[in-house]
Design a protein around this motif. Structure first.
Motif, PDB file in Angstrom:
ATOM      1  N   PRO A 212       0.998  -1.317   0.190  1.00 57.82           N
ATOM      2  CA  PRO A 212      -0.143   0.015   0.160  1.00 57.82           C
ATOM      3  C   PRO A 212       0.882   1.350   0.056  1.00 57.82           C
ATOM      4  CG  PRO A 212       0.001  -1.078   2.113  1.00 57.82           C
ATOM      5  CD  PRO A 212       0.930  -1.830   1.298  1.00 57.82           C
ATOM      6  N   GLU A 213       2.202   1.133   0.359  1.00 62.14           N
ATOM      7  CA  GLU A 213       2.988   2.471   0.449  1.00 62.14           C
ATOM      8  C   GLU A 213       3.418   2.979  -1.089  1.00 62.14           C
ATOM      9  OE1 GLU A 213       5.868   2.188   3.670  1.00 62.14           O
ATOM     10  OE2 GLU A 213       4.472   1.908   4.917  1.00 62.14           O
ATOM     11  N   CYS A 214       4.000   1.828  -1.635  1.00 59.15           N
ATOM     12  CA  CYS A 214       4.706   2.146  -2.822  1.00 59.15           C
ATOM     13  C   CYS A 214       3.744   1.690  -4.243  1.00 59.15           C
ATOM     14  CB  CYS A 214       6.206   1.588  -3.017  1.00 59.15           C
ATOM     15  SG  CYS A 214       6.313  -0.223  -3.453  1.00 59.15           S
ATOM     16  N   GLY A 215       2.737   0.970  -3.870  1.00 63.55           N
ATOM     17  CA  GLY A 215       2.144   0.343  -5.081  1.00 63.55           C
ATOM     18  C   GLY A 215       2.418  -0.936  -5.946  1.00 63.55           C
ATOM     19  N   HIS A 216       3.580  -1.410  -5.338  1.00 67.27           N
ATOM     20  CA  HIS A 216       4.426  -2.721  -5.981  1.00 67.27           C
ATOM     21  C   HIS A 216       3.327  -3.728  -5.990  1.00 67.27           C
ATOM     22  CE1 HIS A 216       7.250  -4.988  -7.796  1.00 67.27           C
ATOM     23  NE2 HIS A 216       7.449  -5.786  -6.730  1.00 67.27           N
ATOM     24  N   GLU A 217       3.307  -4.628  -6.930  1.00 64.07           N
ATOM     25  CA  GLU A 217       2.594  -5.789  -6.886  1.00 64.07           C
ATOM     26  C   GLU A 217       3.578  -6.965  -7.262  1.00 64.07           C
ATOM     27  OE1 GLU A 217      -0.902  -5.924  -9.324  1.00 64.07           O
ATOM     28  OE2 GLU A 217      -1.848  -4.313  -8.644  1.00 64.07           O
ATOM     29  N   TRP A 218       3.348  -8.042  -6.533  1.00 68.18           N
ATOM     30  CA  TRP A 218       4.356  -8.946  -6.803  1.00 68.18           C
ATOM     31  C   TRP A 218       3.748 -10.482  -6.580  1.00 68.18           C
ATOM     32  CZ3 TRP A 218       4.727  -6.419  -2.551  1.00 68.18           C
ATOM     33  CH2 TRP A 218       4.526  -7.323  -1.286  1.00 68.18           C
ATOM     34  N   ASN A 219       4.102 -11.496  -7.290  1.00 63.51           N
ATOM     35  CA  ASN A 219       3.803 -12.924  -7.091  1.00 63.51           C
ATOM     36  C   ASN A 219       4.777 -13.506  -6.060  1.00 63.51           C
ATOM     37  OD1 ASN A 219       3.038 -15.630  -7.071  1.00 63.51           O
ATOM     38  ND2 ASN A 219       2.622 -15.868  -9.195  1.00 63.51           N
ATOM     39  N   PRO A 220       4.177 -13.766  -4.816  1.00 68.96           N
ATOM     40  CA  PRO A 220       5.052 -14.373  -3.826  1.00 68.96           C
ATOM     41  C   PRO A 220       5.901 -15.668  -4.196  1.00 68.96           C
ATOM     42  CG  PRO A 220       2.922 -14.940  -3.114  1.00 68.96           C
ATOM     43  CD  PRO A 220       2.875 -14.077  -4.448  1.00 68.96           C
ATOM     44  N   ALA A 221       5.299 -16.664  -5.011  1.00 70.27           N
ATOM     45  CA  ALA A 221       6.050 -17.655  -5.506  1.00 70.27           C
ATOM     46  C   ALA A 221       7.260 -17.375  -6.494  1.00 70.27           C
ATOM     47  CB  ALA A 221       5.013 -18.623  -6.350  1.00 70.27           C
ATOM     48  N   GLU A 222       7.061 -16.294  -7.529  1.00 65.16           N
ATOM     49  CA  GLU A 222       8.163 -16.047  -8.091  1.00 65.16           C
ATOM     50  C   GLU A 222       9.222 -15.281  -7.389  1.00 65.16           C
ATOM     51  OE1 GLU A 222       6.601 -13.480 -11.350  1.00 65.16           O
ATOM     52  OE2 GLU A 222       5.440 -15.282 -12.259  1.00 65.16           O
ATOM     53  N   ALA A 223       8.865 -14.765  -6.468  1.00 61.25           N
ATOM     54  CA  ALA A 223       9.696 -13.784  -5.622  1.00 61.25           C
ATOM     55  C   ALA A 223      10.757 -14.933  -4.718  1.00 61.25           C
ATOM     56  CB  ALA A 223       8.915 -12.883  -4.589  1.00 61.25           C
ATOM     57  N   ALA A 224       9.908 -15.843  -4.634  1.00 61.59           N
ATOM     58  CA  ALA A 224      10.850 -16.958  -3.603  1.00 61.59           C
ATOM     59  C   ALA A 224      11.890 -17.467  -4.827  1.00 61.59           C
ATOM     60  CB  ALA A 224       9.941 -18.015  -3.050  1.00 61.59           C
ATOM     61  N   ASP A 225      11.346 -17.836  -6.104  1.00 56.32           N
ATOM     62  CA  ASP A 225      12.177 -18.299  -6.957  1.00 56.32           C
ATOM     63  C   ASP A 225      13.388 -17.134  -7.340  1.00 56.32           C
ATOM     64  OD1 ASP A 225      10.718 -20.677  -7.081  1.00 56.32           O
ATOM     65  OD2 ASP A 225       9.756 -19.901  -8.811  1.00 56.32           O
ATOM     66  N   ALA A 226      13.089 -15.994  -7.374  1.00 59.42           N
ATOM     67  CA  ALA A 226      14.214 -15.252  -7.717  1.00 59.42           C
ATOM     68  C   ALA A 226      15.110 -14.960  -6.506  1.00 59.42           C
ATOM     69  CB  ALA A 226      13.545 -13.881  -7.964  1.00 59.42           C
ATOM     70  N   ALA A 227      14.653 -15.151  -5.335  1.00 63.48           N
ATOM     71  CA  ALA A 227      15.656 -15.033  -4.224  1.00 63.48           C
ATOM     72  C   ALA A 227      16.689 -16.224  -4.040  1.00 63.48           C
ATOM     73  CB  ALA A 227      14.934 -15.071  -2.961  1.00 63.48           C
ATOM     74  N   ASP A 228      16.072 -17.399  -4.764  1.00 65.91           N
ATOM     75  CA  ASP A 228      17.200 -18.697  -4.890  1.00 65.91           C
ATOM     76  C   ASP A 228      18.112 -18.278  -5.826  1.00 65.91           C
ATOM     77  OD1 ASP A 228      15.562 -19.552  -2.638  1.00 65.91           O
ATOM     78  OD2 ASP A 228      14.337 -20.927  -3.987  1.00 65.91           O
ATOM     79  N   GLU A 229      17.842 -17.516  -6.780  1.00 65.05           N
ATOM     80  CA  GLU A 229      18.735 -17.306  -7.867  1.00 65.05           C
ATOM     81  C   GLU A 229      19.564 -16.093  -7.779  1.00 65.05           C
ATOM     82  OE1 GLU A 229      16.287 -17.430 -11.571  1.00 65.05           O
ATOM     83  OE2 GLU A 229      15.407 -19.488 -11.120  1.00 65.05           O
ATOM     84  N   GLN A 230      19.756 -15.305  -6.728  1.00 66.40           N
ATOM     85  CA  GLN A 230      20.594 -14.386  -6.645  1.00 66.40           C
ATOM     86  C   GLN A 230      21.887 -14.627  -7.224  1.00 66.40           C
ATOM     87  OE1 GLN A 230      20.063 -12.661  -2.766  1.00 66.40           O
ATOM     88  NE2 GLN A 230      18.309 -11.836  -3.033  1.00 66.40           N
ATOM     89  N   GLN A 231      22.542 -13.604  -7.750  1.00 69.26           N
ATOM     90  CA  GLN A 231      23.809 -13.595  -8.142  1.00 69.26           C
ATOM     91  C   GLN A 231      24.869 -13.641  -7.033  1.00 69.26           C
ATOM     92  OE1 GLN A 231      24.619 -10.607 -10.786  1.00 69.26           O
ATOM     93  NE2 GLN A 231      26.656 -11.213 -11.163  1.00 69.26           N
ATOM     94  N   VAL A 232      25.939 -14.539  -7.295  1.00 69.00           N
ATOM     95  CA  VAL A 232      26.943 -14.572  -6.488  1.00 69.00           C
ATOM     96  C   VAL A 232      27.976 -13.787  -6.928  1.00 69.00           C
ATOM     97  CG1 VAL A 232      28.690 -16.355  -5.466  1.00 69.00           C
ATOM     98  CG2 VAL A 232      26.188 -17.156  -5.722  1.00 69.00           C
ATOM     99  N   VAL A 233      28.524 -12.999  -5.797  1.00 73.85           N
ATOM    100  CA  VAL A 233      29.662 -11.869  -6.050  1.00 73.85           C
ATOM    101  C   VAL A 233      30.794 -12.711  -5.748  1.00 73.85           C
ATOM    102  CG1 VAL A 233      30.488  -9.658  -5.704  1.00 73.85           C
ATOM    103  CG2 VAL A 233      28.180 -10.026  -5.745  1.00 73.85           C
ATOM    104  N   CYS A 234      31.713 -12.726  -6.806  1.00 71.84           N
ATOM    105  CA  CYS A 234      33.214 -13.170  -6.555  1.00 71.84           C
ATOM    106  C   CYS A 234      34.286 -12.092  -6.639  1.00 71.84           C
ATOM    107  CB  CYS A 234      33.171 -14.198  -7.595  1.00 71.84           C
ATOM    108  SG  CYS A 234      32.298 -15.515  -7.300  1.00 71.84           S
ATOM    109  N   ASP A 235      35.337 -12.331  -5.936  1.00 70.92           N
ATOM    110  CA  ASP A 235      36.508 -11.449  -5.994  1.00 70.92           C
ATOM    111  C   ASP A 235      37.398 -11.966  -7.167  1.00 70.92           C
ATOM    112  OD1 ASP A 235      37.999 -13.833  -5.421  1.00 70.92           O
ATOM    113  OD2 ASP A 235      38.740 -12.931  -3.440  1.00 70.92           O
ATOM    114  N   ALA A 236      38.483 -11.145  -7.384  1.00 70.54           N
ATOM    115  CA  ALA A 236      39.316 -11.353  -8.641  1.00 70.54           C
ATOM    116  C   ALA A 236      39.884 -12.856  -8.623  1.00 70.54           C
ATOM    117  CB  ALA A 236      40.524 -10.199  -8.610  1.00 70.54           C
ATOM    118  N   ASN A 237      40.024 -13.506  -7.793  1.00 69.21           N
ATOM    119  CA  ASN A 237      40.428 -14.798  -7.718  1.00 69.21           C
ATOM    120  C   ASN A 237      39.294 -15.887  -7.769  1.00 69.21           C
ATOM    121  OD1 ASN A 237      43.108 -14.121  -7.325  1.00 69.21           O
ATOM    122  ND2 ASN A 237      43.022 -14.168  -5.322  1.00 69.21           N
TER     123      ASN A 237
END
Length: 113
Positions: A25-50
């Motif tokens: 209700p504050e920003c008006g964003h709508e999302w599907n909770p099932a898709e949000a859970a899938d996206a959280a599992d696929e978050q990009q892993v940040v790696c250093d130079a090595n």
């Protein structure tokens, strides 16, 4: 209090259900909770130079002299940066460097200490 997740856009805890979607209700964003859970599992892993994976709170060492844009300051090779925070974007590390202040760094210019 409901056990619905916070809004992924503004982190508001006041989300409510509307059919299969959740609505903020504050920003008006709508999302599907099932898709949000899938996206959280696929978050990009940040790696250093090595290729070592980085996490929030890690300590890293700078591997190249880095000029600070808009200043004559330089972050020297071997500078240790404590308590990093990973963020999305091109410069994927938020940190505070002693003597310089808050900065954003690219993970390709650091190695895990």
């Amino acid at each position: 209090m409901s056990n619905l997740p916070a809004c992924p856009e503004c982190q508001s805890p006041y989300a409510y259900e509307q059919g299969a979607f959740l609505v903020c209700p504050e920003c008006g964003h709508e999302w599907n909770p099932a898709e949000a859970a899938d996206a959280a599992d696929e978050q990009q892993v940040v790696c250093d130079a090595n290729g070592n994976p980085l996490a929030d709170g890690d300590t890293v060492t700078v591997i190249k002299d880095l000029k600070v844009k808009g200043s004559s300051l330089v972050v020297k090779v071997g500078t240790r940066v404590k308590n990093i925070r990973l963020v999305a974007g091109d410069h994927d590390i938020d940190c505070k460097i002693d003597g310089i202040g808050a900065m954003k760094l690219k993970s390709e210019f650091v190695k895990k200490a």
